[in-house]
Motif scaffolding. Structure first.
Motif, PDB file in Angstrom:
ATOM      1  N   TYR A 237     -13.003   1.096   1.006  1.00  0.00           N
ATOM      2  CA  TYR A 237     -12.370   0.315  -0.055  1.00  0.00           C
ATOM      3  C   TYR A 237     -13.420  -0.435  -0.865  1.00  0.00           C
ATOM      4  CZ  TYR A 237      -8.504   1.067   3.171  1.00  0.00           C
ATOM      5  OH  TYR A 237      -7.583   1.645   4.007  1.00  0.00           O
TER       6      TYR A 237
ATOM      7  N   LYS B 209      -8.383   7.003  11.173  1.00  0.00           N
ATOM      8  CA  LYS B 209      -9.454   6.949  10.175  1.00  0.00           C
ATOM      9  C   LYS B 209     -10.656   7.789  10.596  1.00  0.00           C
ATOM     10  CE  LYS B 209      -6.727   3.833   8.512  1.00  0.00           C
ATOM     11  NZ  LYS B 209      -6.021   3.686   7.269  1.00  0.00           N
TER      12      LYS B 209
ATOM     13  N   ARG C  96      -7.784  -3.570  -5.263  1.00  0.00           N
ATOM     14  CA  ARG C  96      -8.413  -2.693  -4.267  1.00  0.00           C
ATOM     15  C   ARG C  96      -8.374  -1.242  -4.712  1.00  0.00           C
ATOM     16  NH1 ARG C  96      -6.084  -1.058   1.639  1.00  0.00           N
ATOM     17  NH2 ARG C  96      -5.072   0.508   0.325  1.00  0.00           N
TER      18      ARG C  96
ATOM     19  N   LEU D 229      -3.951   4.509  -1.607  1.00  0.00           N
ATOM     20  CA  LEU D 229      -3.692   4.582  -0.172  1.00  0.00           C
ATOM     21  C   LEU D 229      -4.975   4.783   0.619  1.00  0.00           C
ATOM     22  CD1 LEU D 229      -1.304   4.501   1.780  1.00  0.00           C
ATOM     23  CD2 LEU D 229      -1.230   6.991   1.689  1.00  0.00           C
ATOM     24  N   GLY D 230      -5.104   4.004   1.689  1.00  0.00           N
ATOM     25  CA  GLY D 230      -6.297   4.107   2.518  1.00  0.00           C
ATOM     26  C   GLY D 230      -6.134   5.146   3.598  1.00  0.00           C
TER      27      GLY D 230
ATOM     28  N   TRP E 232      -5.540  -7.131   5.605  1.00  0.00           N
ATOM     29  CA  TRP E 232      -4.648  -5.971   5.471  1.00  0.00           C
ATOM     30  C   TRP E 232      -3.200  -6.442   5.327  1.00  0.00           C
ATOM     31  CZ3 TRP E 232      -2.246  -2.927   9.935  1.00  0.00           C
ATOM     32  CH2 TRP E 232      -1.600  -1.786   9.441  1.00  0.00           C
TER      33      TRP E 232
ATOM     34  N   LYS F  73      -1.124   0.633  13.932  1.00  0.00           N
ATOM     35  CA  LYS F  73      -0.142  -0.294  13.363  1.00  0.00           C
ATOM     36  C   LYS F  73       0.805  -0.771  14.460  1.00  0.00           C
ATOM     37  CE  LYS F  73       1.560  -0.174   8.777  1.00  0.00           C
ATOM     38  NZ  LYS F  73       2.023   0.672   7.664  1.00  0.00           N
TER      39      LYS F  73
ATOM     40  N   THR G 233       0.852  -1.199   0.000  1.00  0.00           N
ATOM     41  CA  THR G 233       0.000   0.000   0.000  1.00  0.00           C
ATOM     42  C   THR G 233       0.883   1.243   0.000  1.00  0.00           C
ATOM     43  OG1 THR G 233      -0.124  -0.315   2.389  1.00  0.00           O
ATOM     44  CG2 THR G 233      -2.045  -0.967   1.117  1.00  0.00           C
TER      45      THR G 233
ATOM     46  N   ASN H  64     -10.529  -4.038   5.929  1.00  0.00           N
ATOM     47  CA  ASN H  64      -9.606  -3.608   4.883  1.00  0.00           C
ATOM     48  C   ASN H  64      -8.985  -4.898   4.366  1.00  0.00           C
ATOM     49  OD1 ASN H  64      -7.593  -2.559   3.299  1.00  0.00           O
ATOM     50  ND2 ASN H  64      -6.446  -1.578   4.950  1.00  0.00           N
TER      51      ASN H  64
HETATM   52  N1  GLU Z   1      -4.052   1.160   6.044  1.00  0.00           N
HETATM   53  C1  GLU Z   1      -3.926   1.973   4.886  1.00  0.00           C
HETATM   54  C2  GLU Z   1      -4.000   1.131   3.631  1.00  0.00           C
HETATM   55  O1  GLU Z   1      -4.229  -0.043   3.699  1.00  0.00           O
HETATM   56  C3  GLU Z   1      -2.713   2.858   4.935  1.00  0.00           C
HETATM   57  C4  GLU Z   1      -1.401   2.282   4.496  1.00  0.00           C
HETATM   58  C5  GLU Z   1      -0.904   1.221   5.391  1.00  0.00           C
HETATM   59  O2  GLU Z   1      -0.616   1.540   6.549  1.00  0.00           O
HETATM   60  O3  GLU Z   1      -0.884   0.072   4.941  1.00  0.00           O
HETATM   61  O4  GLU Z   1      -3.842   1.648   2.562  1.00  0.00           O
END
Ligand code: GLU
Ligand code: PMP
Length: 401
Positions: A327, A240, A376, A37-38, A128, A104, A15, A178
């Motif tokens: 998403y 978020k 995605r 990017l999320g 994820w 994270k 990502t 996600n």
């Molecule tokens: N969680 C978000 C995503 O999946 C942000 C980037 C990451 O930390 O992976 O895009």
């Protein structure tokens, strides 16, 4: 230099990799639309920004307590307690919360303190990108359980039962999810808890970072079940819900004292504490006006409806209506085997490259999430850009033969 085997085996976060590529292409003058990017595209709420400024002006510039400022931990405990007040479960107290550098790190902390060589972690896929890599850091073994679009991309009780072994230490569940946008309904969760009751050694990590970005009404948290309350780790944060990704504040909540002590020790050795200024901003997010959360949710819902409608107009794209997060995770396998300029597109990775080159739209291949038939799109961007991206993509996909 010889990098340790443990770290050399890690994949780069796809990502983040696609996001960096997007930035690079833009710097080169390519008009790329990033659906990769999320992260919410909104600015942080005004009162949050003011709290960060006040923290700087008030010289909140020294080390803080390793688990987070007491007032923030209390504000977080109050927030969860509001969500679980109608259930026969224990409330959380501030000592049961640890504030980290983003959700994270909170997830990584939990995995690091629980998992060692040979320990098994059940991860329903698609998942994820970082879960599997975090388990690798801890030298554990990810047991991937493939969910399907037909089951709303949710693990079933039967699948869970079949995956549990005497080595299973942890189950990781993410809802809203996600990358799929799926949400576990109360019945799904009840069935999962019934299985867990038979396996008391399994700890459950509930990643609820998308709790507020929900289109189904009520968020069903795993924290409502007394059967698992003493072996549950709830993960959440401000990234978020409050559009505060760069502030890097997330947290875990857990009633188990051993886990809290271990995470505190780990975090004390690794980071001392999360950035104090950002903690003050997060406290303002939790204790200040909450209308901004609902306003952003409504914007995400409008975008969800828009992208879903446009994706459904693209022949060959199989979509499931996302019920939460931001998403869309369409099955694009109908395009595999098709050709453009004599070159065959044989998988999702190649389709993503084609879309970037031909349509200048960036998205992430499903392979990063453990589902090779999907790609995605993050629709955390303006309605105008969503429309433009989907139009460009439709044209590019129609060129495939
Ligand atoms: N969680 C978000 C995503 O999946 C942000 C980037 C990451 O930390 O992976 O895009
Ligand atoms: N969990 C999931 C499912 C995510 O998508 C993300 C990505 N932002 C995180 C956790 C981590 O969030 P953060 O570190 O920004 O709080």
């Amino acid at each position: 230099m010889n990098i340790s085997k443990r770290i050399a085996a890690l994949e780069e976060s796809q990502t983040l990799q696609v996001a960096a590529l997007c930035q690079q292409l833009r710097a080169e003058g390519v008009d790329v639309i990033g659906l990769s990017l999320g992260e919410p595209d909104f600015p942080a709420p005004a009162h949050v920004k003011q709290a960060a400024i006040d923290a700087i002006n008030n010289d909140i510039s020294h080390y803080g307590p390793t688990p987070g400022f007491p007032a923030l931990r209390q504000a977080i405990a109050d927030t969860i307690n509001k969500d679980i007040k109608d259930y026969p479960v224990k409330p959380y107290n501030a000592n049961e919360i640890i504030v980290s550098v983003g959700a994270k790190q909170a997830i990584c902390n939990a995995i690091e303190v629980l998992i060692g060589p040979d320990d098994e972690v059940i991860i329903p896929t698609p998942s994820w990108v970082s879960y599997v890599e975090m388990v690798k850091i801890a030298q554990g073994k990810s047991v991937l359980v493939k969910t399907t679009m037909e089951n709303n991309f949710c693990i079933t009780a039967e699948q869970l039962e079949a995956a549990i072994t005497p080595k299973t230490k942890l189950l990781m569940l993410c809802s809203p999810n996600n990358p799929t946008g799926s949400v576990y309904a109360l019945d799904n969760l009840k069935a999962i808890v019934e299985v867990l009751v038979k396996h008391p050694q399994v700890v459950v990590l509930a990643d609820e970072i998308y709790q507020h970005i929900l289109y189904t009404g009520k968020h069903e948290t795993l924290a409502q079940f007394p059967e698992i309350e003493d072996r549950l780790i709830v993960i959440n944060g401000v990234s978020k819900a409050f559009a505060m990704t760069g502030y890097r504040i997330g947290w875990l909540a857990c009633h188990n004292k051993d886990l809290i002590t271990a995470v505190k020790r780990l975090q004390g050795q690794m980071i001392t504490c999360a950035t104090t200024i950002a903690q003050k901003a997060a406290e303002a997010a939790y204790t200040g006006p909450q209308e901004c959360v609902e306003e952003m949710r409504q914007a995400f819902e409008r975008r969800r409806d828009l992208i879903l409608g446009l994706a459904r107009e693209i022949e060959g794209m199989k979509v499931l209506e996302p019920q939460g997060a931001f998403y869309l995770f369409p099955d694009v396998s109908a395009f595999f085997g098709k050709k453009y300029n004599g070159k065959t597109i044989s998988n999702a990775d190649e389709l993503v490259t084609y879309l970037l080159q031909e349509a200048h739209v960036a998205c992430v291949s499903g392979s990063a999430f453990g589902e090779d038939n999907c790609i995605r799109f993050s629709y955390a961007t303006s309605e105008e850009l969503i429309t433009e991206a989907m139009t460009r993509m439709k044209e590019a996909l129609e060129k495939l033969q």
